[in-house]
Design a protein around this motif. Structure first.
Motif, mmCIF file in Angstrom:
data_model
loop_
_atom_site.group_PDB
_atom_site.id
_atom_site.type_symbol
_atom_site.label_atom_id
_atom_site.label_comp_id
_atom_site.label_asym_id
_atom_site.label_seq_id
_atom_site.Cartn_x
_atom_site.Cartn_y
_atom_site.Cartn_z
ATOM 1 N N UNK A 113 0.700 -1.095 -0.230
ATOM 2 C CA UNK A 113 0.483 0.253 -0.306
ATOM 3 C C UNK A 113 1.092 1.178 -0.023
ATOM 4 N N UNK A 114 0.196 2.193 -0.218
ATOM 5 C CA UNK A 114 1.040 3.509 -0.671
ATOM 6 C C UNK A 114 1.426 4.329 0.948
ATOM 7 N N UNK A 115 1.617 5.199 1.251
ATOM 8 C CA UNK A 115 1.411 6.141 2.032
ATOM 9 C C UNK A 115 1.465 7.511 2.325
ATOM 10 N N UNK A 116 0.345 8.258 2.830
ATOM 11 C CA UNK A 116 0.726 10.032 2.523
ATOM 12 C C UNK A 116 2.211 10.182 1.597
ATOM 13 N N UNK A 117 2.743 9.880 2.883
ATOM 14 C CA UNK A 117 4.220 10.958 2.087
ATOM 15 C C UNK A 117 5.109 9.347 1.188
ATOM 16 N N UNK A 118 4.407 9.201 0.432
ATOM 17 C CA UNK A 118 4.784 8.581 -0.667
ATOM 18 C C UNK A 118 5.650 7.700 -0.363
ATOM 19 N N UNK A 119 5.758 6.846 1.017
ATOM 20 C CA UNK A 119 6.391 5.436 1.001
ATOM 21 C C UNK A 119 5.724 4.253 0.530
ATOM 22 N N UNK A 120 6.105 3.362 1.211
ATOM 23 C CA UNK A 120 5.102 1.893 1.129
ATOM 24 C C UNK A 120 5.563 0.908 2.322
ATOM 25 N N UNK A 121 3.804 0.998 2.471
ATOM 26 C CA UNK A 121 3.733 -0.251 3.133
ATOM 27 C C UNK A 121 4.288 -1.511 3.113
ATOM 28 N N UNK A 122 4.563 -2.453 2.934
ATOM 29 C CA UNK A 122 4.557 -3.801 2.699
ATOM 30 C C UNK A 122 3.863 -4.697 3.957
ATOM 31 N N UNK A 123 3.137 -5.754 3.861
ATOM 32 C CA UNK A 123 2.076 -6.953 4.748
ATOM 33 C C UNK A 123 3.340 -8.198 4.315
ATOM 34 N N UNK A 124 4.697 -8.444 5.054
ATOM 35 C CA UNK A 124 5.997 -8.301 5.131
ATOM 36 C C UNK A 124 4.898 -9.880 6.582
ATOM 37 N N UNK A 125 4.225 -11.089 5.351
ATOM 38 C CA UNK A 125 3.685 -11.669 5.496
ATOM 39 C C UNK A 125 4.870 -12.971 7.112
ATOM 40 N N UNK A 126 5.654 -13.482 6.384
ATOM 41 C CA UNK A 126 6.512 -14.709 7.790
ATOM 42 C C UNK A 126 7.084 -13.593 8.227
ATOM 43 N N UNK A 127 7.322 -12.647 8.090
ATOM 44 C CA UNK A 127 7.882 -12.176 9.393
ATOM 45 C C UNK A 127 6.438 -11.732 10.295
ATOM 46 N N UNK A 128 5.582 -11.407 10.079
ATOM 47 C CA UNK A 128 4.679 -11.395 11.163
ATOM 48 C C UNK A 128 4.602 -9.647 11.059
ATOM 49 N N UNK A 129 4.312 -9.099 9.735
ATOM 50 C CA UNK A 129 4.709 -7.669 10.585
ATOM 51 C C UNK A 129 4.289 -6.380 9.644
ATOM 52 N N UNK A 130 4.277 -5.301 9.118
ATOM 53 C CA UNK A 130 4.136 -3.872 8.112
ATOM 54 C C UNK A 130 4.858 -3.830 8.311
ATOM 55 N N UNK A 131 5.939 -3.535 7.213
ATOM 56 C CA UNK A 131 7.312 -2.713 6.766
ATOM 57 C C UNK A 131 6.937 -1.417 6.444
ATOM 58 N N UNK A 132 7.861 -0.784 6.185
ATOM 59 C CA UNK A 132 7.615 0.950 5.003
ATOM 60 C C UNK A 132 8.603 1.000 4.223
ATOM 61 N N UNK A 133 9.220 1.035 2.803
ATOM 62 C CA UNK A 133 9.787 1.547 2.376
ATOM 63 C C UNK A 133 9.989 2.888 2.201
ATOM 64 N N UNK A 134 11.097 3.419 2.055
ATOM 65 C CA UNK A 134 10.952 5.142 1.418
ATOM 66 C C UNK A 134 11.717 5.440 0.293
ATOM 67 N N UNK A 135 10.786 5.495 -0.678
ATOM 68 C CA UNK A 135 11.719 5.010 -1.652
ATOM 69 C C UNK A 135 12.867 6.767 -1.911
ATOM 70 N N UNK A 136 13.071 7.960 -1.330
ATOM 71 C CA UNK A 136 13.988 8.893 -1.127
ATOM 72 C C UNK A 136 14.968 8.357 -0.198
ATOM 73 N N UNK A 137 14.935 7.960 0.686
ATOM 74 C CA UNK A 137 16.140 7.597 1.219
ATOM 75 C C UNK A 137 16.491 6.077 1.270
ATOM 76 N N UNK A 138 15.967 5.387 0.598
ATOM 77 C CA UNK A 138 16.420 4.148 0.217
ATOM 78 C C UNK A 138 16.274 3.337 1.294
ATOM 79 N N UNK A 139 15.534 3.349 2.684
ATOM 80 C CA UNK A 139 15.465 3.237 3.735
ATOM 81 C C UNK A 139 14.605 2.125 3.784
ATOM 82 N N UNK A 140 14.634 1.239 4.837
ATOM 83 C CA UNK A 140 13.691 0.474 5.027
ATOM 84 C C UNK A 140 13.329 0.258 6.614
ATOM 85 N N UNK A 141 12.004 0.048 7.473
ATOM 86 C CA UNK A 141 11.864 0.658 9.044
ATOM 87 C C UNK A 141 10.651 -0.522 9.497
#
Length: 641
Positions: free
Chosen positions: A436-464
């Motif tokens: 899913x795309x978030x309001x700031x343009x980053x991307x939320x990922x249903x990280x299924x087998x880690x049981x998590x939701x992750x965030x990718x920031x295309x500008x900074x190229x970082x993951x949280x």
């Protein structure tokens, strides 16, 4: 026990079945002695694998037809770390309605005993306990349908066939409002439409995500168009809402990925009426005829698939999203490792990206490799973000005047995964299914087998990490209906949808990177003779009407491992040259063979009306370069005693 032995005239006794425990047996431990007198199919599978899920469905008719003589035993040999969790395995057995015994083999003990090299692999054991066939990949139902009667006749004559009930014991059913929900779609009314995958229907909920407003589909597994009460689905997944003007033009509002029916369905929200939009119900393989290549050795391209959508074969469509750039419904075609398009206004079905080869390769869209894409969404720029599950990757499909290209934001390859935040180049996911795309343009990922939701920031190229401790989240959605944006997460294994706040300070998690743990094959540097064994089933003949009906593609990770023998060409034998300066790596093989049903005509040719079958398998073989390693490698696409 090597492949050459299995396809020779020597009878090989089946190895004992060893693992952590059994499911679907009522607590009984099974062994080969308790299966003596039955024809046994050992199905080596892992629940992440779309090809394994196809095989489960291929085997169901055979299991029903020969239930008094045939026993299927699923041997679950996990690829991902999460799949080794016994709770997750039990949920998968329930989710996929598996009605045969399953051996939990987390340490790959039985996998190694049978020299399995890929998911899925089938091993057929006769009533006396001897191996009679070793089959890799999917598409073997027709061959098994001819082999099983042969074994019945042989062992009835010998008195070694025992008819009667098998060892399967059905678990107690559990009643739920939702059962393994897949995807969620916001509606203009403020309600939400949920693919209630395990109940084979759709559920419209109220804004609270729990109140059931109505259901669409009878709940019976099947295929049927009609009213909301009459319609039938088979494990529906992705949902896409069409723009209002287009919906008014075509007469339906929502497109559904009806995964096991291999079809797209459409729903008119005002009435709940269901219609079929695309797909003929036959599972698509990459090519309908023999494996053909272009002059440059690349697989033949299939960009335009036709404007008669009900005649086009699809393969496990898993998610859908509307592309305003292409004015097309984008389809994550998990079964062929591609991105398809469906144009509601014209009915045209196209390949948007991917050449059908399984793996992670960026570049021009038509040359890119995917591996079971399972989630798609469009961002404000018109880019399509893709959860590429089997490579544990986040990919992006970008459109420009010069054409479309594919890039990887997170991910390394088919066997690399983990739970690591930070710089995207080092970050790791584990089998993601939703985006899913978030309001700031980053991307939320249903990280299924880690049981998590992750965030990718295309500008900074970082993951949280935005949230963790979830039970196989299969989809994530931005909910902007309230005063502050929230995330809606589909928790498949808790059979619910939940709302989560978007944290101001995301977590930084580093639980490390990992690789799929499989035994490495010792091989010697220099020349390695590769052979793919294939024997056409009884009643079939290799389809040589357009030349050699076989194809073999070879590559490696890292690429420097191969000094020679890489690339695509006809034939199922190849001499590779391994680099002595690369100590280990993975050899990637894709083999195909096309065979058609007989009998041959008077000229010994296959008649034009004959049904044809494409056998295909991808292998990733971890190898270790050693001085005393093997100089030959034999794999079975279809090896029969």
């Amino acid at each position: 026990m090597d492949s050459a032995t299995k396809t020779s005239s020597v009878r090989v006794r089946a190895s004992e079945l060893e693992g952590r425990g059994w499911l679907n047996t009522g607590g009984v431990e099974l062994g080969l002695d308790k299966l003596r007198g039955k024809i046994v199919i050992l199905d080596f599978w892992t629940f992440c694998c779309i090809n394994c899920l196809h095989v489960l469905d291929e085997l169901r008719p055979l299991e029903a037809q020969y239930k008094d003589v045939l026993v299927t035993v699923g041997v679950h040999s996990p690829k991902f770390e999460h799949e080794a969790d016994p709770v997750a395995l039990a949920a998968a057995v329930e989710r996929y309605d598996i009605t045969h015994p399953v051996l939990d083999d987390p340490e790959l003990v039985t996998w190694q005993a049978y020299s399995a090299r890929a998911w899925p692999t089938l091993v057929v054991v006769d009533p006396e306990g001897y191996i009679v066939a070793h089959l890799s990949g999917e598409g073997h139902a027709a061959g098994l349908a001819s082999l099983i009667p042969e074994l019945i006749a042989e062992h009835e004559a010998k008195g070694t066939l025992h008819r009667g009930d098998g060892p399967y014991v059905a678990p107690e059913p559990v009643a739920r409002d939702l059962r393994f929900p897949g995807k969620v779609l916001p509606l203009e009314s403020g309600n939400f439409l949920v693919s209630d995958t395990g109940h084979h229907r759709l559920v419209e909920t109220g804004p609270d995500l729990a109140t059931v407003v109505r259901t669409i589909g009878s709940g019976a597994k099947g295929f049927r168009d009609g009213s909301a009460e009459e319609a039938e689905f088979n494990e529906p997944q992705g949902l896409a809402l069409l723009p209002g003007a287009l919906a008014a033009e075509v007469g339906y509002d929502v497109v559904i990925a009806d995964s096991v029916n291999h079809r797209l369905r459409g729903i008119t929200l005002a009435t709940g009426e269901v219609r079929t939009l695309a797909g003929n119900g036959v599972q698509r393989l990459l090519e309908a005829g023999p494996a053909r290549v272009n002059d440059d050795g690349a697989p033949a391209s299939e960009t335009e698939l036709g404007s008669e959508p009900l005649e086009v074969a699809l393969s496990s469509p898993w998610d859908v999203a509307y592309s305003h750039v292409l004015e097309t419904v984008i389809i994550a075609m998990a079964g062929t490792h591609q991105i398809f398009g469906f144009a509601p206004a014209t009915g045209a079905v196209t390949v948007v990206a991917g050449n059908g080869l399984e793996g992670l390769l960026d570049g021009p869209a038509e040359q890119a490799w995917f591996a079971q894409p399972s989630g798609v969404t469009e961002d404000a720029k018109g880019n399509i973000w893709i959860a590429d599950s089997e490579t544990s990757a986040l990919r992006v499909l970008k459109f420009a005047d010069g054409g479309a290209t594919v890039e990887t934001a997170i991910g390394e390859g088919l066997f690399d995964f983990g739970f690591r935040d930070g710089e995207a180049a080092q970050a790791r996911l584990q089998h993601p299914l939703g985006v899913a795309v978030l309001p700031d343009g980053s991307v939320a990922v249903a990280d299924t087998y880690n049981g998590a939701v992750r965030r990718y920031d295309p500008a900074a190229k970082t993951v949280s990490t935005l949230a963790r401790g979830l039970a196989e989240p299969s989809d994530v959605l931005l909910d902007e209906s309230g005063e502050v944006p929230l995330l809606i997460v589909v928790e498949a294994n808790r059979h619910q949808l939940i709302r989560l706040p978007l944290p101001k300070n995301a977590l930084q998690v580093d639980e490390g990177a990992a690789q799929t743990q499989r035994p490495k094959t010792p091989v010697a540097a220099g020349e390695l003779a590769l052979t793919i064994n294939f024997a056409a089933p009884t009643g079939q003949k290799l389809d040589d009407r357009w030349g050699d009906p076989t194809q073999l593609k070879v590559s490696s990770t890292p690429p420097e491992l191969l000094l020679g023998g890489e690339g695509t060409s006809v034939g199922l034998a190849r001499t590779l040259v391994l680099n002595p300066d690369v100590p280990e790596g993975v050899l990637h093989f894709t083999a195909r063979a096309a065979a058609c049903d007989g009998p041959e005509d008077a000229n010994g040719e296959i008649p034009d009306h004959a049904a044809c079958h494409l056998y295909q398998q991808d292998w990733g073989i971890p190898v270790l370069i050693t001085a005393d390693g093997a100089s030959e490698l034999a794999l079975d696409l279809r090896g029969v005693q």
